[in-house]
Design an enzyme around this catalytic site. Structure first.
Site: not given
Ligand code: BDR
Ligand code: CA
Length: 317
Positions: A10, A15, A246-247
């Site tokens: 997303d 990402d 994160h991703d």
């Molecule tokens: C996740 O939520 C999205 O905002 C980020 O892309 C990540 O995948 C973190 O909570």
């Molecule tokens: Ca994401």
């Protein structure tokens, strides 16, 4: 032979970094990108994915647009999610408009058909809400068997980010998430906030990216610089001037599994609770009936992760 993967995204600043790492790392072969409503509406997730791939010279990788709504609760949670995520992501990523176009096939069709025809193993890596994956599971009863390993970013044990209890990706489509955790994948790896909040990327790292002079270094410096500003302002981490990406940690795991530490436990998703909807309920002390179904990451090796990220962003297509 490089490890094949599909990213379900997303896009979104983190990402975008995951896409660049997957598209540029020599040990990985990104065979397609599917998009889903999440950080921004799905049309922008698609456009942002195309922008990033074009910018790094990998416009050859197909982008397939997916679901614009959660599989259940069609009124939920789009406006709130978008409001919360604008600071971290913006709407359009700060790289030039794409010249490539999305594929005609939908994300869910692409997923089902690709796995049906696959002769090699393809790891599935969702880093957004799990709507597309739940739809593929519902439409093709054999989909679950065909995926050798599913590595997702989502969930939280200690604390959430969109509510006190829940992490954004799981919360945005809790019914979809519940079906993915309950599906019985051969190997399910969950990279939650507990791990990603230990793998922070700092402003000094962003300066290194800027200095690289590569398209990926330049783009990542912009995206991560934005993240650090937004995290410092709205949800400061243990260290100021640093933010999770994160991703990208899921992609790093594919190259080097030791970048995270996991426990094999039963994990289910709450879909009803007034305060806890979207929570990943992790049975850390074997109190429930459920058998372990998930390798849940409680830790991450920040130095290893950042080194891999920097090394990959230095590459060109
Ligand atoms: C996740 O939520 C999205 O905002 C980020 O892309 C990540 O995948 C973190 O909570
Ligand atoms: Ca994401």
């Amino acid at each position: 032979m490089p490890r094949k993967l599909i990213l379900d995204v997303d896009t979104g600043t983190d990402d975008a970094v995951a896409i660049m790492m997957a598209a540029l790392h020599p040990d990985l072969e990104l065979i397609g990108v599917t998009t889903v409503n999440g950080n921004v509406v799905v049309e922008h997730c698609t456009d942002n994915s195309l922008r990033v791939l074009d910018f790094i010279g990998r416009g050859d990788i197909g982008v397939y647009e997916g679901l614009a709504r959660p599989i259940a609760r069609s009124d939920f949670p789009i406006p709130r999610a978008i409001k919360k995520s604008t600071g971290v992501h913006g709407t359009e990523l700060d790289v030039p408009p794409a010249t490539s176009r999305k594929q005609n096939k939908s994300a869910v069709e692409f997923l089902i058909e690709t796995y049906r025809a696959a002769t090699d193993e393809i790891t599935l890596v969702p880093t957004g809400p799990l709507s597309n994956i739940a739809a593929a599971l519902a439409l093709d009863p054999k989909f679950v068997e065909r995926v050798p390993e599913l590595v997702l970013m989502g969930g939280a044990h200690d604390h959430g980010n969109v509510t006190p209890s829940a992490e954004m990706n799981i919360w945005a489509d809790p019914d979809a998430s519940a079906s993915v955790f309950a599906a019985g994948f051969r190997k399910l790896v969950c990279v939650p906030l507990d791990a990603t909040h230990q793998a922070l990327v700092s402003r000094a790292n962003v300066l290194e990216m800027e200095a690289m002079g590569t398209p990926a270094g330049t783009a990542a410096a912009r995206f991560i610089g934005r993240r650090i500003g937004a995290y410092d302002a709205n949800q400061p981490m243990a260290e100021r001037g640093a933010a999770p990406v994160h991703d990208a940690l899921c992609v790093a795991y594919l190259v080097d599994p030791s970048v995270i530490t996991t426990r094999f436990l039963h994990v289910a998703v709450e879909t009803q609770g007034a305060l806890t909807v979207g929570r990943t309920v992790v049975d850390t002390h074997f109190r429930g009936e459920g058998k372990p179904n998930c390798h849940f990451a409680f830790g991450a090796d920040r130095a290893k992760f950042v080194a891999m990220m920097l090394e990959t962003l230095r590459r060109t297509a």
